[in-house]
Write an enzyme that holds these catalytic residues in place. Structure first.
Site, PDB file in Angstrom:
ATOM      1  N   LYS A  78       0.848  -1.202   0.000  1.00  0.00           N
ATOM      2  CA  LYS A  78       0.000   0.000   0.000  1.00  0.00           C
ATOM      3  C   LYS A  78       0.878   1.244   0.000  1.00  0.00           C
ATOM      4  CE  LYS A  78      -4.007   1.910   2.553  1.00  0.00           C
ATOM      5  NZ  LYS A  78      -4.856   1.761   3.746  1.00  0.00           N
ATOM      6  N   SER A 100      -9.716   1.508   2.630  1.00  0.00           N
ATOM      7  CA  SER A 100      -8.892   2.325   1.779  1.00  0.00           C
ATOM      8  C   SER A 100      -7.790   1.551   1.033  1.00  0.00           C
ATOM      9  CB  SER A 100      -8.232   3.427   2.619  1.00  0.00           C
ATOM     10  OG  SER A 100      -7.361   2.865   3.578  1.00  0.00           O
ATOM     11  N   SER A 140      -9.958  -0.743   6.780  1.00  0.00           N
ATOM     12  CA  SER A 140      -9.317  -0.522   5.487  1.00  0.00           C
ATOM     13  C   SER A 140      -8.609  -1.732   4.889  1.00  0.00           C
ATOM     14  CB  SER A 140      -8.327   0.653   5.574  1.00  0.00           C
ATOM     15  OG  SER A 140      -9.043   1.862   5.587  1.00  0.00           O
TER      16      SER A 140
END
Lengths: 425, 495
Positions: free
Chosen positions: A30, A105, A129
């Site tokens: 990420k 996310s 997330s």
């Protein structure tokens, strides 16, 4: 890559890439996890050109374990979103349900695994997330106990709530990645030694749920999509057939969890994101007015709407005169949520719920309605408030869209949730 | 405060302090970067003290130990659990735009420090002392030179993350002189603890709140109620960096406020900047809003439980106790004892010498001769740290009558300090070895024989004659005889 999974492609490996437990495996990371020499944008225009001079602890551990990092994945700006649509770098399509969001996310990370762009992926989970995109993309995601995995190098959104965690196609694979990244770090004072630190998480993925006691919090089924609820019960029936038993439990405090979560997360965000002022990140100088005006202009240009909204609300919640009414009250609610989980977990080995109360949104559907987005976090945020570990594992589909089952364990009870989830692999 | 007759219109000065002191640790408070100052800007930095995204603070144990030592020295409570908070404000020298500090649970609470002003002992309440990180420093270039008028500003993060202790007193001071005495005592205590270096640039920074209150508001014992304190407008004077500077700044501010009140003008509640070179305080920003720092807990640092350290960590005898002991044990005057305990090194050295030789002689040599000569050269005892053995040897030469006190001070000590010579070498080179008794006796006999006129004058009762003879003897012995001894020997010989 039509899905727009990566913000930046990369190929990063340690010196001994052919040795170690993850030798030959590819990992997507990420883009809020610092990688030395490779830009780390957090999905924000503010950090479009920011190249960290150091590796996050988890990245060092990946390299040491022989993994190859193949890219930095798309995400909601600074982790603020449930769909990956608040990214400055555009939205990501869901490989498991084209035309739909991958969740957020950590949408890019879940999509990378779902699309086969990487064997494994790292995300971060502040209020769901990791688990939300795992559920929406039909992969496995683990949110570890707060303190199990080092946050050193994770660009903070809400630092009292978030943890880095793994994605995999199976529970066992995700657990293998957890084995590599878990464990105390002298650079993160909140990390702790898990009580059973010698045991392997991957080894716990043995599918043995015989005699397992599952609590089902009734509050986490209320208001959920019917198809999601049906898929959830089917999965529980599957576990029951394999020898588990389940009973209903109650978490009365969770009706305040979303409010408490957003007050705490936004308050912390308002402080964590203060350093992005145009001096060293974003557009520096060239504005009229004094330094204060310049800071304001740089932030106005560098941040997207959702980030600005959360910074403003968080600033408000911490302000004199409102601090006790919002921030302090939210902390009280957090303590209450923790107590409720302790109680529920005293009569069950794990708790189970749908990960998300809804199937994946269509792309663009929720962008204009922040409240709808915030309420979608109802089942995941209580776990962060309580610092507990949880797994999202594919439970089936509704109307062709993936549904995830969430399993929650006691603090440092990763083995229990991994074992239970692996029965659905 | 001594009770005074209160007169209509009398004003009482009330001062409270916030003192920032830099703790002497090898590394910064939340990372491993060295605290040692460097010429090169932004050299002692890392992701943590630069506040890079993702970096996390880890508390330096040495800074906590220093804080506990300070707590012990000021007799403060160290709570079971102490925490860190974030103080949020935007400023270009602040890497994260928040400062990690302590708020409602500081590491030291409710302490006190005793000071002595004009022979009067009194205790100053220290409400709290807490740990925090220093911001970086700014250099404004071009334009008007200030932050809002410079062409551009350079940021140096070398100082960012250096550990500070903020010490907050109650509004207990009634005069600038008391403030100076307090700061001097505080510096001494901190240096004794080994947690502070007064010589380091920027190691002491003082903010002082001063207000003038009608004497009628004060109780008989000088106490002033909270209500009266809050009702009075106060000014906060910033940019004070020494105890001498504090006294000057506050005398100025006290006079400024008194004059304003006497002319019927109201005192504005404001922050004022002490301009050391001009000797005045200047208004920084009038009508400044009350700042809202949005304090909240720093979740990256777990609560600290160090109450038990208070018993485990030893601190040395503190200056006030040592002063008293020196007076009693070595029979020293208050003044001598004060001088000899002004720093731990001076006191340690004095005791070293006093235990071997006469404590009085040791006091003269350390307090007057050594410190006097050092002071004349603008030096401190720390500058001759490695040469104290030589000074010790010099005292030995005097104590054992090998050289005269006069030569020891005027020749040997000065050469030692100026040229770095060792005392025996100076004595040897300058031929200062005290002349043997026989030699002096010989010279006395010769002087009497060679100067019959002077002898006659002496016998006739002329006072100056003996001095002439002493001078003759001194000449013969090259100045190495003791003039007092010579005088006596002459008289004995002439009788």
């Amino acid at each position: 890559m039509s899905e727009n999974i990566f913000i930046t492609d990369a190929e990063l490996a340690g010196d001994d890439a052919d040795e170690g437990p993850l030798a030959g495996r590819t990992v997507a990371v990420k883009d809020n996890i610092s990688t030395e020499g490779v830009r780390t944008t957090c999905g924000s225009r503010m950090l479009e050109e920011y190249v960290p001079p150091y590796d996050a602890t988890v990245v060092s551990r990946l390299k040491d374990a022989g993994a190859t990092i193949v890219g930095k994945t798309n995400m909601d700006e600074f982790g603020m979103g449930t769909t990956t649509e608040t990214s400055y770098f555009g939205s990501t399509d869901n490989p498991a349900a084209p035309g739909h969001v991958p969740g957020g996310s950590s949408g890019g990370s879940a999509a990378a695994v779902a699309a086969g762009e990487a064997d494994l992926a790292l995300g971060s989970d502040t209020g769901g997330s990791i688990r939300c995109p795992a559920a929406f993309c039909g992969v496995v995601g683990i949110k570890p106990t707060y303190g199990l995995v080092s946050r050193y190098g994770l660009v903070a959104y809400a630092n009292s709530l978030e943890q880095i965690g793994p994605f995999g196609s199976t529970v066992e694979e995700a657990a293998e990645l957890l084995d590599v990244i878990a464990g105390p770090d002298e650079r993160d004072a909140t990390t702790r030694q898990a009580p059973d630190s010698n045991a392997s998480y991957a080894a716990a993925a043995d599918g043995d749920v015989d005699g397992l006691s599952i609590g089902v919090p009734t509050e986490l089924l209320e208001g959920a999509d019917e198809g999601v609820v049906d898929t959830f019960w089917d999965a529980l029936a599957d576990l029951e057939e394999q020898g588990a038993e389940y009973h209903e439990v109650s978490l009365p405090s969770v009706e305040h969890a979303v409010e408490a979560y957003y007050v705490i997360a936004m308050s912390e965000a308002s402080s964590n994101l203060a350093r992005f002022d145009g001096v060293r990140y974003g557009n520096s100088g060239g504005y009229e007015g004094n330094w204060n005006d310049a800071f304001g202009r740089a932030r106005e240009e560098g941040f997207g709407d959702e980030v600005k909204r959360r910074i403003l609300l968080g600033t408000y919640a911490l302000s004199a005169g409102y601090h006790d009414k919002y921030y302090k009250k939210a902390q009280d609610a957090r303590a209450w949520v923790k107590q409720d989980f302790d109680q529920a977990l005293s009569s069950a080995d794990v708790l189970a719920s749908p990960t998300m109360p809804v199937p994946p949104f269509e792309l663009g559907e929720s962008l204009d309605d922040p409240m709808q987005m915030y309420l979608a976090d109802a089942n995941t945020v209580p776990v962060n408030l309580a610092d507990l570990p949880a797994v999202s594992v594919p439970a089936g589909e509704t109307d062709g869209l993936p549904v995830g089952l969430q399993l929650i364990g006691p603090a440092f009870g990763e083995q229990q949730v991994i074992r239970a989830a692996s029965a659905l692999d | 405060m001594t009770a005074q007759t209160v007169q209509q219109g009398d004003l009482v000065t009330v001062i409270g302090l916030e003192v920032h002191v830099q703790l002497e640790t090898n590394t910064k408070i939340f990372c491993g970067c060295p605290t040692e100052p460097t010429e090169e800007p932004n050299e002692n930095v890392c992701p943590v003290c630069l506040g890079l995204p993702g970096a996390l603070p880890v508390l330096n144990e040495a800074a906590v130990e220093s804080a506990v030592k300070i707590g012990k020295a000021i007799d403060a409570d160290i709570p079971e659990e102490t925490r860190f908070h974030r103080k949020n404000y935007y400023y270009p020298d602040l890497p994260k735009n928040f400062q990690i500090t302590q708020y409602d649970e500081p590491i030291c609470q409710h302490g006190e420090l005793e000071i002595s002003v004009e022979g009067q002992r009194r205790s100053v309440t220290i409400e709290r002392a807490h740990l925090e990180e220093d911001p970086g420093s700014l250099q404004h270039v071009g334009g008007g030179g200030g932050i809002d008028s410079a062409e551009y500003t350079l940021v140096n993060y070398n100082r960012a993350g250096v550990p500070l202790m903020e010490i907050v007193t109650a509004p207990d001071f009634r005069s600038p002189a008391e403030v100076r005495a307090f700061l001097a005592e505080l510096e001494e205590v901190l240096e004794y603890l080994g947690v502070f270096d007064a010589g380091r640039d920027g190691s002491l920074r003082v903010d002082a709140n001063l207000s003038m209150i009608s004497a009628e508001e004060a109780d008989e014992d000088g106490t002033i109620g909270l209500e009266a304190l809050e009702a009075a407008n106060r000014t906060e004077v910033k940019n004070i960096s020494s105890h001498k500077g504090a006294e000057k700044a506050l005398v100025y501010e006290e006079t400024r406020q008194k004059n304003a009140i006497q002319r019927g003008r109201a005192i504005e509640q404001e922050t004022r900047h002490w301009d050391e070179s001009r000797g005045i305080t200047v208004s920084m920003r009038s009508k400044e809003e009350e700042k809202d720092y949005r304090y909240f807990e720093e979740a990256d640092l777990p609560p600290l439980r160090v109450a038990g350290w208070k018993a485990e960590i030893a601190i040395p005898e503190l200056p006030s106790a040592r002063r008293e002991r020196f007076q009693a044990e070595y029979d020293l005057s208050d003044e001598a004892a004060s001088k000899l305990t002004s720093t731990k090194q001076v006191a340690d050295f004095y005791e070293d010498v006093a235990l071997e030789y006469d404590p009085d002689l040791a006091a003269t040599w350390v307090a007057d001769e050594l410190l006097g000569e050092l002071n004349y050269r603008d030096m401190e005892i720390t500058d001759v740290e490695g040469r104290l053995e030589d000074v010790h040897r010099l005292v030995e030469l005097v104590a054992e009558d090998e050289i005269t006190a006069k030569n020891a001070k005027e020749v040997v000590l000065r050469e030692m300090l100026d040229d770095g010579s060792d005392p025996d070498a100076v004595v040897e080179a300058a031929g200062l070895g005290k002349t043997g008794e026989d030699e002096v006796q010989q010279a006395v006999v010769e002087a009497i024989e060679e100067n019959p006129d002077a002898v006659a004058d002496h016998e006739a009762g002329e006072g100056g004659a003996i001095n002439f003879l002493v001078g003759q003897v001194m000449q013969k012995t090259g100045g190495s005889a003791d003039p007092g001894d010579v005088n006596q020997l002459l008289r004995a010989e002439l009788e």
